[in-house]
Scaffold this motif. Structure first.
Motif, PDB file in Angstrom:
ATOM      1  N   GLN A 311       0.836  -1.191   0.000  1.00 32.03           N
ATOM      2  CA  GLN A 311       0.000   0.000   0.000  1.00 32.03           C
ATOM      3  C   GLN A 311       0.870   1.239   0.000  1.00 32.03           C
ATOM      4  OE1 GLN A 311      -2.140  -0.680   3.559  1.00 32.03           O
ATOM      5  NE2 GLN A 311      -3.569  -2.089   2.606  1.00 32.03           N
TER       6      GLN A 311
ATOM      7  N   LEU B  15     -18.577  14.389  -6.983  1.00 32.91           N
ATOM      8  CA  LEU B  15     -17.924  14.655  -5.711  1.00 32.91           C
ATOM      9  C   LEU B  15     -17.209  13.415  -5.199  1.00 32.91           C
ATOM     10  CD1 LEU B  15     -20.710  16.707  -4.007  1.00 32.91           C
ATOM     11  CD2 LEU B  15     -18.708  17.501  -5.204  1.00 32.91           C
ATOM     12  N   PRO B  41      -6.727   6.057   7.217  1.00 26.66           N
ATOM     13  CA  PRO B  41      -7.350   4.828   6.722  1.00 26.66           C
ATOM     14  C   PRO B  41      -7.752   4.890   5.251  1.00 26.66           C
ATOM     15  CG  PRO B  41      -8.444   5.631   8.702  1.00 26.66           C
ATOM     16  CD  PRO B  41      -7.556   6.722   8.234  1.00 26.66           C
ATOM     17  N   GLN B  44      -4.139   5.249   2.774  1.00 27.69           N
ATOM     18  CA  GLN B  44      -3.277   4.065   2.827  1.00 27.69           C
ATOM     19  C   GLN B  44      -1.783   4.350   2.813  1.00 27.69           C
ATOM     20  OE1 GLN B  44      -4.633   0.565   1.892  1.00 27.69           O
ATOM     21  NE2 GLN B  44      -6.683   1.233   2.261  1.00 27.69           N
ATOM     22  N   GLU B  58     -11.260  14.098  10.574  1.00 26.14           N
ATOM     23  CA  GLU B  58     -12.026  13.677  11.747  1.00 26.14           C
ATOM     24  C   GLU B  58     -11.094  13.081  12.803  1.00 26.14           C
ATOM     25  OE1 GLU B  58     -14.779  14.224  12.789  1.00 26.14           O
ATOM     26  OE2 GLU B  58     -15.221  12.705  14.301  1.00 26.14           O
TER      27      GLU B  58
ATOM     28  N   ASP C  24      -7.819  -8.373  -3.299  1.00 27.97           N
ATOM     29  CA  ASP C  24      -7.801  -6.944  -3.024  1.00 27.97           C
ATOM     30  C   ASP C  24      -6.707  -6.642  -2.006  1.00 27.97           C
ATOM     31  OD1 ASP C  24      -8.180  -4.324  -2.561  1.00 27.97           O
ATOM     32  OD2 ASP C  24     -10.094  -4.545  -1.513  1.00 27.97           O
ATOM     33  N   ASN C  26      -5.658  -4.078  -0.794  1.00 27.74           N
ATOM     34  CA  ASN C  26      -5.918  -3.019   0.173  1.00 27.74           C
ATOM     35  C   ASN C  26      -6.984  -3.382   1.188  1.00 27.74           C
ATOM     36  OD1 ASN C  26      -4.020  -1.486  -1.064  1.00 27.74           O
ATOM     37  ND2 ASN C  26      -5.471  -0.323  -2.297  1.00 27.74           N
ATOM     38  N   ALA C  27      -7.563  -4.589   1.047  1.00 26.24           N
ATOM     39  CA  ALA C  27      -8.635  -4.959   1.967  1.00 26.24           C
ATOM     40  C   ALA C  27      -8.111  -5.016   3.398  1.00 26.24           C
ATOM     41  CB  ALA C  27      -9.209  -6.309   1.570  1.00 26.24           C
ATOM     42  N   TRP C  75     -21.944  12.507  -1.335  1.00 21.55           N
ATOM     43  CA  TRP C  75     -20.845  12.813  -2.251  1.00 21.55           C
ATOM     44  C   TRP C  75     -20.122  11.562  -2.726  1.00 21.55           C
ATOM     45  CZ3 TRP C  75     -16.725  10.840   0.331  1.00 21.55           C
ATOM     46  CH2 TRP C  75     -16.803  10.819   1.724  1.00 21.55           C
ATOM     47  N   LEU C  77     -19.703   8.327  -4.821  1.00 20.11           N
ATOM     48  CA  LEU C  77     -20.294   7.818  -6.062  1.00 20.11           C
ATOM     49  C   LEU C  77     -20.737   6.360  -5.970  1.00 20.11           C
ATOM     50  CD1 LEU C  77     -18.093   9.645  -8.696  1.00 20.11           C
ATOM     51  CD2 LEU C  77     -20.445  10.126  -8.027  1.00 20.11           C
ATOM     52  N   ARG C  80     -24.167   5.512  -4.762  1.00 19.22           N
ATOM     53  CA  ARG C  80     -25.298   5.648  -5.677  1.00 19.22           C
ATOM     54  C   ARG C  80     -25.601   4.330  -6.372  1.00 19.22           C
ATOM     55  NH1 ARG C  80     -26.509  11.108  -6.669  1.00 19.22           N
ATOM     56  NH2 ARG C  80     -25.296  12.318  -5.181  1.00 19.22           N
ATOM     57  N   GLN C 105     -20.235  12.573   7.274  1.00 20.09           N
ATOM     58  CA  GLN C 105     -19.484  13.670   6.649  1.00 20.09           C
ATOM     59  C   GLN C 105     -20.261  14.305   5.506  1.00 20.09           C
ATOM     60  OE1 GLN C 105     -15.735  11.899   5.686  1.00 20.09           O
ATOM     61  NE2 GLN C 105     -15.173  11.671   7.824  1.00 20.09           N
ATOM     62  N   ASP C 106     -21.461  14.713   5.816  1.00 19.77           N
ATOM     63  CA  ASP C 106     -22.343  15.217   4.777  1.00 19.77           C
ATOM     64  C   ASP C 106     -23.086  16.438   5.324  1.00 19.77           C
ATOM     65  OD1 ASP C 106     -23.469  15.167   2.313  1.00 19.77           O
ATOM     66  OD2 ASP C 106     -24.156  13.087   2.465  1.00 19.77           O
ATOM     67  N   THR C 107     -23.754  17.137   4.441  1.00 22.64           N
ATOM     68  CA  THR C 107     -24.644  18.200   4.917  1.00 22.64           C
ATOM     69  C   THR C 107     -26.061  17.647   4.894  1.00 22.64           C
ATOM     70  OG1 THR C 107     -24.976  19.035   2.698  1.00 22.64           O
ATOM     71  CG2 THR C 107     -23.208  20.046   3.981  1.00 22.64           C
ATOM     72  N   LYS C 129     -20.016  14.707  11.260  1.00 22.92           N
ATOM     73  CA  LYS C 129     -18.561  14.714  11.437  1.00 22.92           C
ATOM     74  C   LYS C 129     -17.921  13.381  11.103  1.00 22.92           C
ATOM     75  CE  LYS C 129     -18.282  18.412  14.755  1.00 22.92           C
ATOM     76  NZ  LYS C 129     -18.435  18.733  16.175  1.00 22.92           N
ATOM     77  N   GLY C 130     -18.708  12.343  11.096  1.00 24.56           N
ATOM     78  CA  GLY C 130     -18.156  11.042  10.756  1.00 24.56           C
ATOM     79  C   GLY C 130     -17.524  10.325  11.936  1.00 24.56           C
ATOM     80  N   GLY C 133     -18.066   6.652  11.871  1.00 22.16           N
ATOM     81  CA  GLY C 133     -17.189   5.971  10.929  1.00 22.16           C
ATOM     82  C   GLY C 133     -15.902   5.543  11.621  1.00 22.16           C
ATOM     83  N   THR C 138     -14.148   2.418   9.873  1.00 25.60           N
ATOM     84  CA  THR C 138     -14.300   2.397   8.422  1.00 25.60           C
ATOM     85  C   THR C 138     -13.129   3.110   7.785  1.00 25.60           C
ATOM     86  OG1 THR C 138     -15.471   4.498   8.327  1.00 25.60           O
ATOM     87  CG2 THR C 138     -16.807   2.527   8.620  1.00 25.60           C
ATOM     88  N   TYR C 139     -12.784   2.696   6.583  1.00 20.13           N
ATOM     89  CA  TYR C 139     -11.746   3.434   5.887  1.00 20.13           C
ATOM     90  C   TYR C 139     -12.247   4.020   4.584  1.00 20.13           C
ATOM     91  CZ  TYR C 139     -10.556  -1.043   3.583  1.00 20.13           C
ATOM     92  OH  TYR C 139     -10.578  -2.224   2.898  1.00 20.13           O
ATOM     93  N   GLY C 140     -13.521   4.250   4.530  1.00 17.16           N
ATOM     94  CA  GLY C 140     -14.090   4.904   3.361  1.00 17.16           C
ATOM     95  C   GLY C 140     -15.590   4.726   3.391  1.00 17.16           C
TER      96      GLY C 140
END
Lengths: 673, 155, 178
Positions: A311, B15, B41, B44, B58, C24, C26-27, C75, C77, C80, C105-107, C129-130, C133, C138-140
């Motif tokens: 990574q 976005l 996180p 990476q 955060e 993966d 990066n998992a 935000w 993608l 969605r 992390q949104d409005t 604020k997240g 998360g 979480t990492y995303g």
């Protein structure tokens, strides 16, 4: 004729020509027929020309906005400024490999000019490659070239066509567009990487032809060129990272950064041990091993970058290219180490090495650089090992590397000072006085640092810097005194004569001073870096770290290929820490359409002789432009790090600068380096 | 305001990052120092101090908040390890499999030094015959052929 | 070294080859798997207040059925892509499982717009604020967690879920035959 067609044809032609060169070199070796060698030698310039044409075709496609070429469609846009367009060939994978392959073809051609086909009489030019080794050396270089061009032709084709060409492309990676240094850094890096292929090819030839000694002299120039480019590339990368990545640091020990430092460390070790072989005919197997590992490390770096196996911020993950580079890496290691294990029983070096001698210090130094390379390799791949063995994920980053490299660096600096002072073979009592002077310099420098209130580590760095300066001053002073006495000339003239006659020695002094300076600046900037962030409303002031900052303006500019949000901040120094900080800073966040709303920082920084003031726009009021969050980073001596890099590069250049023939003889006082 | 309009048209729907609505909190040097040891996180390859991704921001905010609550650096690190595992620490623990990384300088130095020592021992052994002084050769020869062959002595 | 170098080269090659084969690289495995899910109490987004109340506490929901926690943001993608799927599952199986969205992390305005756009009827809490998360490591976004009837985390999936992943996750939670 379209650029895509021309490029594709030239690419294929280069591959075929390289293959032909490889086969001819092989034939001349098997059949021991020099006509094949002569033919192989003649193929090299044609292959280079052909590679150059394909590279030119890529530039042509970019300059004419030919979006039917996939590479252009993906990495170029009509809005890109001219200089960005010109450097776009190395902005992504396919173009980078093309640049690398083209440089490789150039080096193969340069080596082919050294090949001596007729007779065995050496005509005064000592660097000719004799017909016994030439087929092997050329073969290795052609094989490397075949690898790069085969990768392009079969896997990562730079001239792949797009069925429906778009009207405009996506544009170059904004990280590259943000700083001109990125135009230079990859080229320097590849020049260094490719440069190491030449000593490697000579080493393989030396092992195959069982002529173990002469390749060291013949590749001295090549190794230095490669080392100089690697050094310059690493400093250019640091510079770019400092000014662009927007966190006010220059080295993060990221796997891909590590990958660039590993060949440098091994090449440094190699550069020092070759002197032992040159001078004493010893250490032959080690030099074969070092150059094999150094060249393999250049491939290793590309493998890491391109495979995404670890990574990293820089990892791109480009599919099968990673596995191909892995195969090539293993091939290089197998070839070099395999030959070495076959011949190492035959290379019967003889001689005794005492530790308190020049060669002792050189060997110990190479040991340190080798160890450092080992540590960086282990630290970089260990997360993968842990995952393979236990399934757990771990991170090994800057805190680890900083801690382990500090003691090794101190040891290297100690050796660097004392090594050149020691004589070869045997050290008598005559240098005791010099050793005392050096010890005093070290102690005095460290003590002065402590008295100034520096931390122990930084004080030691000061001591080591003074100590290294003292060592160089001692050696130069001694030489000058002896010469002026022997020839009855003034000291100034003696100095100039010595500096121009023993370039290698003086150049290496310069490089060493540069290295000591770099170590000093790293110690200071790592220890005394200050960083804080705060949100300011318009007109509000913030006082910290010796400066007072007032936010004057937040706005946005349309710059064609990007939107640039800026914050204008007035900075005034309020005490000694803020000396020279005064000025109006415009720190920016640039938004590129291809990156969505993830802004790229264009920090504003002011270098001064001591502290750098580095202002980053972290966030801003998107609705009314009423506030901005600023991060201030104050780091001492970073300017001097760039100076150190320039000094090291110039020192290398000084050694390499062609000089008139007669100065090979030793002048009085100019002991051989 | 113009700024807002521009950004709205610019960013549109594509976005990838959270929008900024309220200013982030002020961060002391201590926050950055601690964040430097923590891995971001999302990205990476960057630390939570360097990255400007939403999670990293955060994390910095959480560090600042916990520092304000009087928590120690070790406690803050532990907070993140509980959530992300030891992966989040840039400094590998000095135990288990990662202990070997910490030992790698010593191992590397020892391996290379051992190799060098063996090599030098071998070269010294080979150098010995040449290093035997002429006096010694003469004495040995004298012992072998008494009296010594006079022809051998001629220069 | 003379005899062992092939082993070293092979080991290095094997290691990297293995590294390249990972689906993966990066998992990141979640440390929460097998542990009680971090509990939280957060305000619900406006459309869900009528049915679920002003605030939602995770602890109160645990017990009767498995819970699927989905971290999302307007935000993001990939969110969605998965939103319609999650909504479809919620409509079909709302009596057997709870799908709980966490907007991070949104409005609020953007989040509401997203909910309207995809007609999301499963409840979502609002965490601008997240912090949640980070609590869940979480990492995303998006990330999806399955929590069983005892409140233990069974699995975490990073990235958007597709139908196969979703079925597999729910099977682990004991929901057969979906």
């Amino acid at each position: 004729m379209t650029p895509g067609l021309l490029g594709g044809v030239a690419l294929l032609a280069t591959l075929v020509l390289s293959l032909v060169g490889l086969v001819l070199a092989g034939l001349s070796w098997w059949a021991q027929d020099r006509r094949y060698l002569e033919a192989a030698r003649r193929v090299a310039p044609v292959a280079f020309l052909s590679a150059l044409v394909s590279f030119g075709a890529l530039e042509w496609a970019l300059l004419t906005h030919d979006f039917s070429v996939r590479y252009v469609a993906l990495h170029h846009s009509v809005k890109d400024p001219l200089w960005v367009t010109l450097v776009t060939p190395w902005a992504a994978l396919e173009g980078s490999i093309l640049l690398w392959g083209t440089l490789q073809a150039m080096y193969t051609w340069l080596v082919s000019r050294r090949v001596q086909v007729q007779g065995s009489a050496t005509t005064g030019r000592t660097l000719l490659l004799d017909p016994w080794r030439a087929p092997v050396a050329l073969g290795v270089l052609f094989a490397t070239q075949v690898f790069f061009f085969a990768v392009m032709v079969f896997v990562a084709h730079p001239f792949d066509a797009v069925p429906n060409p778009p009207a405009d492309g996506r544009g170059t990676n904004p990280l590259l567009q943000n700083h001109w240094m990125m135009a230079v850094h990859p080229v320097l890096m590849y020049l260094g990487f490719v440069g190491l292929s030449v000593p490697f090819a000579y080493a393989v030839a030396a092992m195959v032809a069982r002529r173990y000694q002469s390749w060291i002299f013949e590749t001295r120039w090549w190794t230095l060129v490669a080392w100089g480019f690697l050094t310059a590339a690493i400093f250019a990368g640091k510079w770019w990272s400092y000014e662009i990545l927007g966190w006010g640091g220059y080295w993060a020990w990221d796997p891909v950064e590590n990958a660039s430092i590993i060949p440098w460390l091994l090449a440094t070790a190699f550069l020092h041990t070759t002197q032992v072989q040159e001078r004493r005919g010893m250490f032959k197997p080690w030099n074969f091993a070092y150059i094999t590992l150094a060249f393999a490390a250049t491939v290793f770096g590309t493998f890491l970058t391109r495979s995404g196996v670890v990574q990293s911020v820089h990892a791109f993950g480009d599919g099968p290219v990673g596995s191909l580079f892995l195969a090539f890496l293993l091939g290089v290691l197998a070839l070099g180490l395999g030959l070495l294990s076959k011949v190492s029983g035959e290379v019967r070096d003889a001689g005794e090495v005492r530790w308190r001698t020049r060669e002792g210090a050189l060997l110990a130094g190479s040991l340190l650089f080798g160890t450092m390379a080992f540590v960086v390799v282990i630290g970089t791949v260990w997360p993968l090992v842990v995952e393979a063995l236990s399934g757990a994920k771990v991170s090994i980053g800057a805190p680890f590397f900083n801690q382990v490299s500090a003691p090794l660096g101190v040891a290297a600096l100690l050796l660097m000072g004392v090594g050149p002072v020691l004589p070869w073979r045997n050290t008598g009592g005559e240098i005791r006085r010099n050793l005392v002077v050096l010890g005093v310099a070290l102690a005095a420098g460290t003590a002065a640092g402590l008295l100034l209130g520096l931390t122990l580590g930084v004080a030691l760095a000061v001591g080591l810097f003074v100590y290294n300066l003292a060592a160089v001053a001692l050696m130069v002073g001694q030489g000058v005194r002896e010469r002026s006495r022997a020839l009855g000339v003034s000291r100034g003239r003696a100095f100039l004569e010595l500096a121009s006659s023993s370039r290698r020695r003086f150049g290496s002094h310069v490089v060493h001073v540069g290295f000591a300076l770099a170590a000093l600046t790293i110690a200071f900037s790592q220890t005394y870096r200050f960083e804080e962030s705060k949100t300011l409303r318009l007109g509000e002031s913030w006082r910290t770290a010796g400066v007072e900052m007032t936010l004057r303006n937040v706005g946005v500019e349309d710059q064609g290929n990007r939107q640039s949000v800026y914050a204008r901040v007035e900075v005034r120094g309020v005490d000694r820490r803020g000396l020279w900080a005064d000025g109006t800073y415009t720190t920016r966040l640039n938004f590129y359409p291809q990156m969505g709303n993830q802004g790229l920082h264009a920090p504003d920084l002011k270098y001064t002789l001591y502290n750098d003031y580095y202002l980053i726009l972290q966030a801003f009021d998107t609705e009314r432009g009423q506030w901005a969050t600023l991060r201030l980073v104050v780091t001492p001596l970073v300017l001097w790090l760039w100076v150190a890099g320039a000094v090291m590069a110039l020192g290398t250049l000084y050694i390499l600068w062609p000089s008139p023939a007669p100065q090979r003889q030793q002048a009085p006082g100019g002991a051989p380096a | 305001m113009r700024l807002a309009l521009l950004l709205l048209t610019l960013l549109g729907l594509a976005l990838a990052q959270p929008p900024q609505t309220t200013p982030p909190p002020d961060l002391s040097p201590e926050v950055f120092r601690i964040a430097k040891g923590l891995r971001c996180p999302v990205c990476q390859g960057e630390s939570a101090s360097e990255s400007n991704s939403g999670v990293a921001q955060e994390m910095r905010r959480l560090i600042a908040e916990q520092l304000a609550q009087g928590k120690s650096e070790a406690e803050i690190r532990q907070f993140f390890v509980e959530r992300y595992g030891p992966w989040i620490l840039y400094e590998p623990p000095k135990q288990g499999l990662t202990l070997w990384v910490w030992l790698s300088p010593l191992i590397g130095l020892a391996l290379l030094a051992y190799g060098l020592w063996r090599y030098l021992a071998a070269t010294r052994a080979r150098a010995v015959p040449a290093d035997v002084s002429e006096e010694e050769i003469a004495r040995l020869e004298a012992e072998l052929h008494q009296p010594p062959d006079p022809h051998r002595r001629t220069p | 070294m003379r005899r062992f170098w092939p082993l070293l080269v092979l080991a290095l090659g094997g290691l990297f080859w293995w590294g390249l084969q990972r689906p993966d690289p990066n998992a990141l495995p979640s440390v929460l798997v097998g542990k009680p899910a971090p509990t939280f109490e957060r305000p619900l987004l406006q459309p869900y207040r009528a049915e679920w109340g002003d605030r939602l506490e995770l602890g109160e929901q645990v017990g009767s059925r498995p819970i699927l926690i989905n971290f999302w943001a307007s935000w993001c993608l990939p969110c969605r892509d998965e939103a319609p799927l999650l909504e479809a599952y919620w409509r079909r199986y709302r009596d057997r499982l709870l799908i709980l969205g966490v907007n991070v992390q949104d409005t609020e305005a953007k989040a509401l717009e997203f909910i309207r756009e995809y007609g999301l009827s499963f409840p979502s809490v609002f965490d601008p604020k997240g912090t949640l998360g980070v609590d869940y490591g979480t990492y995303g976004v998006p990330e999806t967690f399955v929590i069983d009837a005892e409140g233990k985390v069974l699995q975490r999936h990073a990235g958007p879920v597709n139908e196969a992943v979703l079925r597999d996750m729910l099977r682990k939670a004991g929901l057969e035959g979906l």
